[in-house]
Design a protein around this motif. Sequence first.
Motif, PDB file in Angstrom:
ATOM      1  N   ASP A   2     -29.091  52.468  34.986  1.00  0.00           N
ATOM      2  CA  ASP A   2     -29.932  51.740  34.045  1.00  0.00           C
ATOM      3  C   ASP A   2     -31.053  51.042  34.800  1.00  0.00           C
ATOM      4  O   ASP A   2     -30.819  50.024  35.431  1.00  0.00           O
ATOM      5  CB  ASP A   2     -29.096  50.721  33.287  1.00  0.00           C
ATOM      6  CG  ASP A   2     -29.903  49.975  32.241  1.00  0.00           C
ATOM      7  OD1 ASP A   2     -30.982  50.466  31.854  1.00  0.00           O
ATOM      8  OD2 ASP A   2     -29.455  48.897  31.813  1.00  0.00           O
ATOM      9  N   ASP A  87     -34.242  57.886  31.425  1.00  0.00           N
ATOM     10  CA  ASP A  87     -35.012  56.870  30.708  1.00  0.00           C
ATOM     11  C   ASP A  87     -36.503  57.072  30.907  1.00  0.00           C
ATOM     12  O   ASP A  87     -37.306  56.571  30.133  1.00  0.00           O
ATOM     13  CB  ASP A  87     -34.631  55.472  31.202  1.00  0.00           C
ATOM     14  CG  ASP A  87     -33.202  55.151  30.858  1.00  0.00           C
ATOM     15  OD1 ASP A  87     -32.893  55.090  29.658  1.00  0.00           O
ATOM     16  OD2 ASP A  87     -32.395  54.981  31.786  1.00  0.00           O
ATOM     17  N   LEU A 156     -34.613  52.392  23.326  1.00  0.00           N
ATOM     18  CA  LEU A 156     -33.521  53.010  22.571  1.00  0.00           C
ATOM     19  C   LEU A 156     -32.439  53.553  23.494  1.00  0.00           C
ATOM     20  O   LEU A 156     -31.244  53.442  23.192  1.00  0.00           O
ATOM     21  CB  LEU A 156     -34.058  54.127  21.677  1.00  0.00           C
ATOM     22  CG  LEU A 156     -34.747  53.669  20.403  1.00  0.00           C
ATOM     23  CD1 LEU A 156     -35.437  54.842  19.723  1.00  0.00           C
ATOM     24  CD2 LEU A 156     -33.763  52.995  19.465  1.00  0.00           C
ATOM     25  N   HIS A 157     -32.842  54.135  24.633  1.00  0.00           N
ATOM     26  CA  HIS A 157     -31.850  54.604  25.607  1.00  0.00           C
ATOM     27  C   HIS A 157     -30.985  53.435  26.069  1.00  0.00           C
ATOM     28  O   HIS A 157     -29.765  53.546  26.142  1.00  0.00           O
ATOM     29  CB  HIS A 157     -32.540  55.243  26.805  1.00  0.00           C
ATOM     30  CG  HIS A 157     -32.919  56.658  26.598  1.00  0.00           C
ATOM     31  ND1 HIS A 157     -32.979  57.555  27.624  1.00  0.00           N
ATOM     32  CD2 HIS A 157     -33.272  57.352  25.504  1.00  0.00           C
ATOM     33  CE1 HIS A 157     -33.344  58.732  27.168  1.00  0.00           C
ATOM     34  NE2 HIS A 157     -33.538  58.628  25.880  1.00  0.00           N
ATOM     35  N   ARG A 158     -31.626  52.329  26.386  1.00  0.00           N
ATOM     36  CA  ARG A 158     -30.881  51.160  26.869  1.00  0.00           C
ATOM     37  C   ARG A 158     -29.941  50.650  25.779  1.00  0.00           C
ATOM     38  O   ARG A 158     -28.785  50.347  26.037  1.00  0.00           O
ATOM     39  CB  ARG A 158     -31.856  50.071  27.306  1.00  0.00           C
ATOM     40  CG  ARG A 158     -31.148  48.827  27.810  1.00  0.00           C
ATOM     41  CD  ARG A 158     -32.075  47.863  28.524  1.00  0.00           C
ATOM     42  NE  ARG A 158     -32.401  48.412  29.836  1.00  0.00           N
ATOM     43  CZ  ARG A 158     -33.645  48.690  30.240  1.00  0.00           C
ATOM     44  NH1 ARG A 158     -34.666  48.481  29.478  1.00  0.00           N
ATOM     45  NH2 ARG A 158     -33.855  49.172  31.442  1.00  0.00           N
ATOM     46  N   ARG A 159     -30.429  50.574  24.549  1.00  0.00           N
ATOM     47  CA  ARG A 159     -29.597  50.099  23.447  1.00  0.00           C
ATOM     48  C   ARG A 159     -28.419  51.038  23.217  1.00  0.00           C
ATOM     49  O   ARG A 159     -27.302  50.588  22.971  1.00  0.00           O
ATOM     50  CB  ARG A 159     -30.437  49.974  22.172  1.00  0.00           C
ATOM     51  CG  ARG A 159     -29.753  49.168  21.099  1.00  0.00           C
ATOM     52  CD  ARG A 159     -30.660  48.813  19.928  1.00  0.00           C
ATOM     53  NE  ARG A 159     -31.877  48.150  20.344  1.00  0.00           N
ATOM     54  CZ  ARG A 159     -33.109  48.585  20.038  1.00  0.00           C
ATOM     55  NH1 ARG A 159     -33.280  49.661  19.313  1.00  0.00           N
ATOM     56  NH2 ARG A 159     -34.161  47.925  20.446  1.00  0.00           N
ATOM     57  N   SER A 160     -28.658  52.344  23.315  1.00  0.00           N
ATOM     58  CA  SER A 160     -27.551  53.289  23.105  1.00  0.00           C
ATOM     59  C   SER A 160     -26.507  53.157  24.207  1.00  0.00           C
ATOM     60  O   SER A 160     -25.319  53.305  23.944  1.00  0.00           O
ATOM     61  CB  SER A 160     -28.066  54.722  23.006  1.00  0.00           C
ATOM     62  OG  SER A 160     -28.571  55.170  24.230  1.00  0.00           O
ATOM     63  N   ARG A 161     -26.931  52.842  25.429  1.00  0.00           N
ATOM     64  CA  ARG A 161     -25.949  52.599  26.496  1.00  0.00           C
ATOM     65  C   ARG A 161     -25.159  51.334  26.202  1.00  0.00           C
ATOM     66  O   ARG A 161     -23.961  51.268  26.413  1.00  0.00           O
ATOM     67  CB  ARG A 161     -26.642  52.494  27.854  1.00  0.00           C
ATOM     68  CG  ARG A 161     -26.827  53.803  28.538  1.00  0.00           C
ATOM     69  CD  ARG A 161     -27.204  53.620  29.999  1.00  0.00           C
ATOM     70  NE  ARG A 161     -28.431  52.876  30.173  1.00  0.00           N
ATOM     71  CZ  ARG A 161     -29.647  53.419  30.134  1.00  0.00           C
ATOM     72  NH1 ARG A 161     -29.790  54.696  29.928  1.00  0.00           N
ATOM     73  NH2 ARG A 161     -30.715  52.674  30.319  1.00  0.00           N
ATOM     74  N   ASP A 162     -25.861  50.312  25.699  1.00  0.00           N
ATOM     75  CA  ASP A 162     -25.176  49.061  25.358  1.00  0.00           C
ATOM     76  C   ASP A 162     -24.159  49.269  24.247  1.00  0.00           C
ATOM     77  O   ASP A 162     -23.166  48.554  24.172  1.00  0.00           O
ATOM     78  CB  ASP A 162     -26.189  47.994  24.922  1.00  0.00           C
ATOM     79  CG  ASP A 162     -27.015  47.455  26.074  1.00  0.00           C
ATOM     80  OD1 ASP A 162     -26.634  47.695  27.240  1.00  0.00           O
ATOM     81  OD2 ASP A 162     -28.046  46.819  25.810  1.00  0.00           O
ATOM     82  N   LEU A 163     -24.424  50.242  23.369  1.00  0.00           N
ATOM     83  CA  LEU A 163     -23.541  50.488  22.236  1.00  0.00           C
ATOM     84  C   LEU A 163     -22.713  51.762  22.405  1.00  0.00           C
ATOM     85  O   LEU A 163     -22.204  52.309  21.438  1.00  0.00           O
ATOM     86  CB  LEU A 163     -24.363  50.556  20.939  1.00  0.00           C
ATOM     87  CG  LEU A 163     -25.105  49.273  20.594  1.00  0.00           C
ATOM     88  CD1 LEU A 163     -26.018  49.494  19.404  1.00  0.00           C
ATOM     89  CD2 LEU A 163     -24.145  48.127  20.351  1.00  0.00           C
ATOM     90  N   ALA A 164     -22.576  52.214  23.640  1.00  0.00           N
ATOM     91  CA  ALA A 164     -21.795  53.428  23.914  1.00  0.00           C
ATOM     92  C   ALA A 164     -20.341  53.199  23.506  1.00  0.00           C
ATOM     93  O   ALA A 164     -19.813  52.083  23.560  1.00  0.00           O
ATOM     94  CB  ALA A 164     -21.885  53.797  25.389  1.00  0.00           C
ATOM     95  N   TRP A 165     -19.685  54.262  23.101  1.00  0.00           N
ATOM     96  CA  TRP A 165     -18.334  54.181  22.573  1.00  0.00           C
ATOM     97  C   TRP A 165     -17.353  53.428  23.481  1.00  0.00           C
ATOM     98  O   TRP A 165     -16.612  52.564  22.982  1.00  0.00           O
ATOM     99  CB  TRP A 165     -17.817  55.573  22.222  1.00  0.00           C
ATOM    100  CG  TRP A 165     -16.416  55.524  21.700  1.00  0.00           C
ATOM    101  CD1 TRP A 165     -15.333  56.114  22.248  1.00  0.00           C
ATOM    102  CD2 TRP A 165     -15.938  54.814  20.544  1.00  0.00           C
ATOM    103  NE1 TRP A 165     -14.203  55.831  21.510  1.00  0.00           N
ATOM    104  CE2 TRP A 165     -14.555  55.023  20.451  1.00  0.00           C
ATOM    105  CE3 TRP A 165     -16.542  53.999  19.598  1.00  0.00           C
ATOM    106  CZ2 TRP A 165     -13.777  54.474  19.448  1.00  0.00           C
ATOM    107  CZ3 TRP A 165     -15.751  53.450  18.588  1.00  0.00           C
ATOM    108  CH2 TRP A 165     -14.390  53.694  18.528  1.00  0.00           C
TER     109      TRP A 165
END
Length: 186
Positions: A2, A87, A156-165
């Motif tokens: 990241d 990213d 959005l990439h960073r947010r998706s990592r923050d919200l990864a399963w």
Amino acid sequence: ADPLLLLPVRMTRRKRIDIAIDALGRLRRTYPNAALVVTGGPGAHNPANAIYARELAAQAGPGVHLLHDLGVPVRDRVLSDLYALADGSTSASANEGFGIPVLEAGWHRLPIICSDIPALRAVAGEDATYVPADADGRSLARAIAGRLDVDPIARLHRRSRDLAWPRVLAEHALPAIHGMDRGARG
């Protein structure tokens, strides 16, 4: 990683990969998990490229991944996956004939941070963030951080990592399940 930066080039001095490696070291002061992936091996047409590749391997620090040195063959599918994971794409090239990596990054809708040289400007137009062709690692790092902080795709990439399963599971789902278990027993 990241952020994850992609540098899809062969190892030749004119690509100035050493500047990108220096930039990554500087970025890691602010983004300790930043990584740079260099996909190509030494260019085959000049024996000096093998020397440059060894210099890059010696310079590479934490977060730098020279896929050639790792024995990773980069075929089209692997390269496509790397573009999907990245990213941003960066290039500090002193000169280019056309700028295919910039074109590919655009196809994948990645933020592009590159040298302000005619071939790259012809491909990326006003949609890239440019650094002077002789920029040092500090200037490149500043440009990368500035672009990734405001670019909607990078955010959005960073947010998706923050919200990864795995994170959602650990921080939200499991505590909720354990809370239900305690409520059922009580």
